[in-house]
Design an enzyme around this catalytic site. Structure first.
Site, mmCIF file in Angstrom:
data_model
loop_
_atom_site.group_PDB
_atom_site.id
_atom_site.type_symbol
_atom_site.label_atom_id
_atom_site.label_comp_id
_atom_site.label_asym_id
_atom_site.label_seq_id
_atom_site.Cartn_x
_atom_site.Cartn_y
_atom_site.Cartn_z
ATOM 1 N NE ARG A 204 -6.062 5.610 5.399
ATOM 2 C CZ ARG A 204 -5.138 5.076 6.457
ATOM 3 N NH1 ARG A 204 -4.595 5.733 7.407
ATOM 4 N NH2 ARG A 204 -5.014 3.792 6.394
ATOM 5 N NE ARG A 205 -11.475 4.085 3.085
ATOM 6 C CZ ARG A 205 -10.118 4.023 3.223
ATOM 7 N NH1 ARG A 205 -9.439 3.077 4.034
ATOM 8 N NH2 ARG A 205 -9.416 4.812 2.561
ATOM 9 N NE ARG B 101 -4.571 -1.818 -4.282
ATOM 10 C CZ ARG B 101 -4.236 -1.882 -2.854
ATOM 11 N NH1 ARG B 101 -3.546 -1.031 -2.172
ATOM 12 N NH2 ARG B 101 -4.196 -3.117 -2.465
ATOM 13 C CG ASP C 29 -2.128 -0.965 1.318
ATOM 14 O OD1 ASP C 29 -2.286 -1.583 0.222
ATOM 15 O OD2 ASP C 29 -2.810 -1.103 2.309
ATOM 16 C CD GLN D 108 -0.622 7.798 -2.358
ATOM 17 O OE1 GLN D 108 0.375 8.482 -2.642
ATOM 18 N NE2 GLN D 108 -1.155 7.455 -1.289
HETATM 19 P P1 FDA Z 1 -14.461 9.088 -4.421
HETATM 20 O O1 FDA Z 1 -14.108 9.364 -3.128
HETATM 21 O O2 FDA Z 1 -14.660 10.081 -5.427
HETATM 22 O O3 FDA Z 1 -15.864 8.387 -4.305
HETATM 23 C C1 FDA Z 1 -16.666 8.047 -5.513
HETATM 24 C C2 FDA Z 1 -17.990 7.386 -5.086
HETATM 25 O O4 FDA Z 1 -17.341 6.192 -4.257
HETATM 26 C C3 FDA Z 1 -18.781 8.274 -3.757
HETATM 27 O O5 FDA Z 1 -19.623 9.191 -4.392
HETATM 28 C C4 FDA Z 1 -19.293 7.312 -3.164
HETATM 29 O O6 FDA Z 1 -20.536 6.807 -3.841
HETATM 30 C C5 FDA Z 1 -18.272 6.005 -2.983
HETATM 31 N N1 FDA Z 1 -17.298 6.019 -1.925
HETATM 32 C C6 FDA Z 1 -16.037 6.317 -2.049
HETATM 33 N N2 FDA Z 1 -15.399 6.134 -0.754
HETATM 34 C C7 FDA Z 1 -16.462 5.764 -0.002
HETATM 35 C C8 FDA Z 1 -16.431 5.335 1.355
HETATM 36 N N3 FDA Z 1 -15.542 5.545 2.124
HETATM 37 N N4 FDA Z 1 -17.620 5.005 1.984
HETATM 38 C C9 FDA Z 1 -18.790 5.014 1.020
HETATM 39 N N5 FDA Z 1 -18.847 5.077 -0.334
HETATM 40 C C10 FDA Z 1 -17.765 5.545 -0.842
HETATM 41 N N6 FDA Z 1 -5.516 5.117 -0.955
HETATM 42 C C11 FDA Z 1 -3.761 5.279 -0.599
HETATM 43 O O7 FDA Z 1 -3.757 6.323 -0.628
HETATM 44 N N7 FDA Z 1 -3.152 4.282 -0.546
HETATM 45 C C12 FDA Z 1 -3.596 3.053 -0.692
HETATM 46 O O8 FDA Z 1 -2.580 2.233 -0.734
HETATM 47 C C13 FDA Z 1 -4.944 3.019 -1.167
HETATM 48 N N8 FDA Z 1 -5.177 1.610 -1.397
HETATM 49 C C14 FDA Z 1 -6.500 1.329 -1.930
HETATM 50 C C15 FDA Z 1 -7.093 -0.102 -2.074
HETATM 51 C C16 FDA Z 1 -8.361 -0.141 -2.791
HETATM 52 C C17 FDA Z 1 -8.748 -1.248 -3.393
HETATM 53 C C18 FDA Z 1 -9.087 1.128 -2.954
HETATM 54 C C19 FDA Z 1 -10.507 0.984 -3.422
HETATM 55 C C20 FDA Z 1 -8.977 2.308 -2.422
HETATM 56 C C21 FDA Z 1 -7.586 2.469 -2.102
HETATM 57 N N9 FDA Z 1 -7.183 3.694 -1.537
HETATM 58 C C22 FDA Z 1 -5.771 3.917 -1.146
HETATM 59 C C23 FDA Z 1 -8.049 4.664 -1.191
HETATM 60 C C24 FDA Z 1 -8.212 5.713 -2.460
HETATM 61 O O9 FDA Z 1 -7.156 6.553 -2.450
HETATM 62 C C25 FDA Z 1 -9.371 6.884 -2.120
HETATM 63 O O10 FDA Z 1 -9.111 7.359 -0.974
HETATM 64 C C26 FDA Z 1 -10.654 5.924 -2.230
HETATM 65 O O11 FDA Z 1 -10.956 4.993 -2.801
HETATM 66 C C27 FDA Z 1 -11.828 6.867 -2.403
HETATM 67 O O12 FDA Z 1 -11.910 7.187 -3.640
HETATM 68 P P2 FDA Z 1 -12.686 6.977 -5.059
HETATM 69 O O13 FDA Z 1 -11.674 6.441 -5.979
HETATM 70 O O14 FDA Z 1 -13.448 5.535 -4.668
HETATM 71 O O15 FDA Z 1 -13.643 8.120 -5.357
#
Ligand code: FDA
Length: 310
Positions: free
Chosen positions: A291-292, A182, A131, A160
């Site tokens: 963070r979530r 990733r 990660d 990222q």
């Molecule tokens: P965005 O935040 O724009 O969300 C798009 C839509 O997805 C939202 O409108 C909502 O519907 C849904 N959504 C997103 N997050 C949600 C949540 N927490 N609860 C409910 N709904 C949600 N980051 C990092 O810095 N280092 C890492 O190693 C990783 N590893 C990683 C692994 C995997 C498998 C994932 C999916 C994500 C990561 N991340 C990460 C986190 C990533 O950088 C980012 O913060 C989150 O995925 C949220 O961004 P989205 O791309 O989902 O889009």
């Protein structure tokens, strides 16, 4: 944006952590995103996910350890997780964090811990994802990844899209033939001097990185992107791209987090896309949980309501 930054800075507060983890209601709400506190619960979650046709990656929660014994305990937890994945015949990688394995205590010490995990996984035909944490670790994480790749090919890293440097990093990793990456937007609070402040720019950069990795020349050099997002708009742009450019379905995968957009996870898997779910477990869930919450105000509201109704 302000709320996001406040929550991300609170994710580092030991005082708040002690308060929150002691609240049964917080533990209950965190279970939406965390499979459980034990390895048995995590394995059961992988089994459920696999039974639905989705792949998994298991993450033992923990970061920023300050003692060698904690780092070694983290390493051993991953060896145990790998053993359990193999003996249950599950379709799961593991995802590790370098600060959980002693990066703050010394690069060689951390390397030894990670190498033990990667070698153990290699003997068992399993894959390890490193990660990416905040920007103070980006270069050291990439250095350690490159060092590992001299001896192992069952390991990948995370880039990222919010960081300006990521385009050059992806370019270099493709060139070196080690772009098992990733791609995500980025989950930490970073200043505008090094990261795009506007969401739209982050989204565009994420897509740009995906296109770079899916280009035929990149794929010929072994590039394999795991597109980690829940963003419907990005997912549909990727789907359109792979359709028009006839990119084979095994040349990339989608990844999402446990407990987030389960409907979309299932739909993509049912449509024949590779879909992997990131499944965290363990007692150190506080920073991950924060963070979530920072990613989605609705999660914070849900949590606050649960606190008030307690
Ligand atoms: P965005 O935040 O724009 O969300 C798009 C839509 O997805 C939202 O409108 C909502 O519907 C849904 N959504 C997103 N997050 C949600 C949540 N927490 N609860 C409910 N709904 C949600 N980051 C990092 O810095 N280092 C890492 O190693 C990783 N590893 C990683 C692994 C995997 C498998 C994932 C999916 C994500 C990561 N991340 C990460 C986190 C990533 O950088 C980012 O913060 C989150 O995925 C949220 O961004 P989205 O791309 O989902 O889009």
């Amino acid at each position: 944006m302000l709320l996001r930054n406040v929550l991300l800075s609170l994710s580092r507060s030991q005082g708040l952590q002690d308060l929150i983890v002691a609240l049964p209601v917080a533990r209950r709400v965190s279970r939406r995103f965390v499979a459980g506190e034990t390895l048995d619960e995590a394995i059961a979650a992988v089994q459920r996910v696999n039974a639905l046709g989705l792949m998994a990656t298991l993450n033992y929660l923990g970061e920023s350890v300050t003692s060698e014994s904690d780092a070694i305990a983290g390493r051993d937890a991953y060896l145990e997780a790998l053993e359990a994945i193999v003996s249950a015949g599950l379709d799961s990688h593991i995802s590790i964090k370098l600060t959980q394995l002693g990066l703050d205590l010394g690069e060689d010490f951390c390397y030894e811990n990670v190498e033990r995990i990667v070698a153990y996984a290699a003997e068992r035909g399993r894959f390890v994802r490193i990660d990416m944490e905040d920007s103070s670790y980006t270069q050291r994480t990439l250095d350690l990844y490159r060092r590992l790749r001299r001896s192992y090919d069952n390991v990948g890293v995370v880039i990222q899209a919010y960081l300006y440097r990521s385009r050059a990093d992806v370019e270099a990793l493709i060139e070196e033939g080690i772009a098992h990456i990733r791609l995500c937007k980025g989950a930490y609070a970073e200043p505008p001097s090094i990261a795009y402040p506007a969401r739209r720019d982050v989204d565009e950069n994420l897509l740009r990185l995906v296109w770079m990795m899916l280009a035929p020349e990149a794929r010929e050099r072994g590039a394999y992107p795991a597109i980690a997002t829940h963003d419907e708009r990005i997912i549909s742009r990727v789907r359109a791209y792979v359709y028009h450019h006839r990119v084979p379905v095994d040349a990339y995968e989608f990844q999402m987090l446990y407990g987030v957009r389960r409907d979309a996870q299932q739909r993509l898997a049912d449509e024949g896309y590779r879909m992997r779910v990131y499944i965290p477990y363990g007692t150190h869930w506080y920073p991950y949980f924060m963070r979530r919450l920072a990613e989605r105000p609705a999660n914070l509201l849900f949590f606050l309501r649960a606190l008030l109704e307690r």
